[in-house]
Design an enzyme around this catalytic site. Structure first.
Site, PDB file in Angstrom:
ATOM      1  CG  ASP A   1      58.362  39.716  30.073  1.00 46.45           C
ATOM      2  OD1 ASP A   1      58.382  40.873  30.543  1.00 46.45           O
ATOM      3  OD2 ASP A   1      59.205  39.316  29.240  1.00 46.45           O
TER       4      ASP A   1
ATOM      5  CG  ASP B   1      42.172  37.440  32.295  1.00 44.11           C
ATOM      6  OD1 ASP B   1      41.439  37.194  33.265  1.00 44.11           O
ATOM      7  OD2 ASP B   1      42.277  36.685  31.303  1.00 44.11           O
TER       8      ASP B   1
ATOM      9  CG  ASP C   1      43.374  33.451  36.694  1.00 43.26           C
ATOM     10  OD1 ASP C   1      42.541  34.267  37.143  1.00 43.26           O
ATOM     11  OD2 ASP C   1      43.053  32.411  36.085  1.00 43.26           O
TER      12      ASP C   1
HETATM   13  C1  IPM Z   1      38.042  37.333  34.682  1.00 45.23           C
HETATM   14  C2  IPM Z   1      37.591  36.285  33.698  1.00 45.23           C
HETATM   15  C3  IPM Z   1      36.919  36.973  32.520  1.00 45.23           C
HETATM   16  C4  IPM Z   1      37.955  37.820  31.824  1.00 45.23           C
HETATM   17  C5  IPM Z   1      36.210  36.020  31.542  1.00 45.23           C
HETATM   18  C6  IPM Z   1      35.202  35.144  32.229  1.00 45.23           C
HETATM   19  C7  IPM Z   1      35.569  36.784  30.412  1.00 45.23           C
HETATM   20  O1  IPM Z   1      38.662  35.485  33.320  1.00 45.23           O
HETATM   21  O2  IPM Z   1      37.190  38.112  35.144  1.00 45.23           O
HETATM   22  O3  IPM Z   1      39.220  37.358  35.003  1.00 45.23           O
HETATM   23  O4  IPM Z   1      38.716  37.333  30.969  1.00 45.23           O
HETATM   24  O5  IPM Z   1      38.010  39.011  32.122  1.00 45.23           O
HETATM   25 MG    MG Z   2      40.473  35.882  34.384  1.00 42.72          MG
END
Ligand code: IPM
Ligand code: MG
Length: 369
Positions: free
Chosen positions: A226, A250, A254
């Protein structure tokens, strides 16, 4: 020697559109650099479900195991939202990762200078950013058992997923991170939640074990995930290599994507153990998804997918110079002002199409010869 082999799985949504531009780059290599790839194509995700009733046919899975590298576009779309969980498009992608045992997912977040004003963060925070997130990709809560939705025997239901990591799973991805750090700025930051999760405690202990016993020359630090998320938006340039588990990776990747200006810029490489020919099992894919809202409009940015191909050149085929050639071509076209719709900065401008961006990159590649 046999030509290097590629399996293209363009998938759904904008996947085929951005992959079309990668195919032009591959053709350019054949025509201009005498570098011919044996390319085959197949279906994954929703389009595979439409054709075969499964998001990944067994024959496609078998092909993926045999090629030098898989190039994947994107999977999913609203059309498939109602499908049973077991046949959702994402299951195809997760099966590829699991059965190819692609445990190390490399997600570089680099801020091209020409895009530093496009980030939601201030220019000085992101300009020159170059970090690498190494996400564990084949274990953790994505795959742990038990899992499922069950009756709780009190008239309600219970949803269960299990976060599970073994010594070996943690050590091998830690090694990937330390190896990368040695070729970069020699620093690794490991992220978990050892304050609340036993799997996090084990993660920290095993990463430390690998550090002490095998990579004492690399600088290692630990951070709760976090706090890591906060530090990524507060001062991202403090990091070199970040190593973390599947779910935290993940999320953090992002967040890191937005530092670079657009999710349309981020490539990834998913690597496994070496095959008989010495090349690692590998799949390359943009971090972005299938973007149903812009599908079929020629608006998609092909750069993430093209940069993923550049990663294939570097990590599967040991052609770092050629990878740099592609990356430099992209840097050049961005510096010259080429912008797809996702890269419309504060002062607007006229976006070029997916193909227009491909044209510009090919012209820059020609100019590099
Ligand atoms: C990623 C995507 C995938 C994940 C999904 C599409 C399953 O978000 O590659 O980051 O969660 O790993
Ligand atoms: Mg992802």
């Amino acid at each position: 020697m046999a030509n290097p082999s590629l399996l293209i799985l363009a998938g759904d949504g904008i996947g085929p559109e951005v992959m079309a531009e990668v195919k032009r780059i591959i053709a350019w290599y054949g025509a201009k650099r005498g570098l011919t790839f044996d390319v085959s194509e197949d279906l994954v995700g929703g389009c595979a479900y439409d054709a075969h009733g499964t998001p990944l046919h067994d024959d496609t899975m078998a092909k993926a195991q045999l090629v030098d590298a898989v190039l994947l576009g994107a999977v999913g779309g609203p059309k498939y939202d109602g499908l049973d969980f077991s046949v959702k498009p994402e299951r195809g992608l997760l099966r590829l990762r699991k059965e190819m045992d692609l445990f190390a997912n490399l997600r570089p977040a680099q801020c091209f200078d020409a895009l530093a004003d496009f980030s939601s963060l201030k220019r000085e925070i992101v300009a020159g950013l170059d970090i690498m997130i190494v996400r564990e990709l084949t274990s953790g809560v994505y795959f742990g058992e038990p899992r499922g939705i069950f009756d709780d025997n009190e008239g309600g239901r219970v949803g269960i997923n299990t976060q599970r990591y073994t010594t070996n799973e943690i050590r091998r991805v830690a090694r990937s991170a330390f190896e990368l750090a040695r070729k970069r700025n020699n620093r690794v930051c490991s992220m978990e939640k050892a304050n609340v999760m036993e799997s996090g405690i084990l993660w920290r202990e095993e990463v430390t074990w690998v550090h002490v016993n095998e990579y004492p020359d690399v600088q290692l630090s630990h951070m709760y995930a976090d706090n890591g998320a906060m530090q990524l938006v507060r001062n991202p340039k403090q990091f070199d290599v970040i190593v973390t588990d599947n779910l935290f990776g993940d999320l953090l990747s992002d967040a890191a994507a937005m530092l670079t200006g657009s999710l349309g810029m981020l490539p990834s490489a998913s690597l496994g153990v070496p095959m008989a020919n010495g090349r690692p099992k590998a799949m390359y894919e943009p971090v972005h998804g299938s973007a149903p809202d812009i599908t079929g409009k020629g608006l998609a940015n092909p750069i993430a997918c093209i940069l993923s191909f550049a990663m294939a050149l570097r990590y599967s085929f040991d052609m770092g110079d050629e990878a740099t050639r592609v990356e430099t071509a992209i840097e050049t076209v961005l510096a010259n002002g080429a912008r797809t719709a996702d890269l419309m900065g504060p002062d607007g401008g006229t976006p070029i199409s997916t193909t227009g961006m491909g044209d510009a990159i090919l012209a820059a590649l020609d100019a590099s010869l």
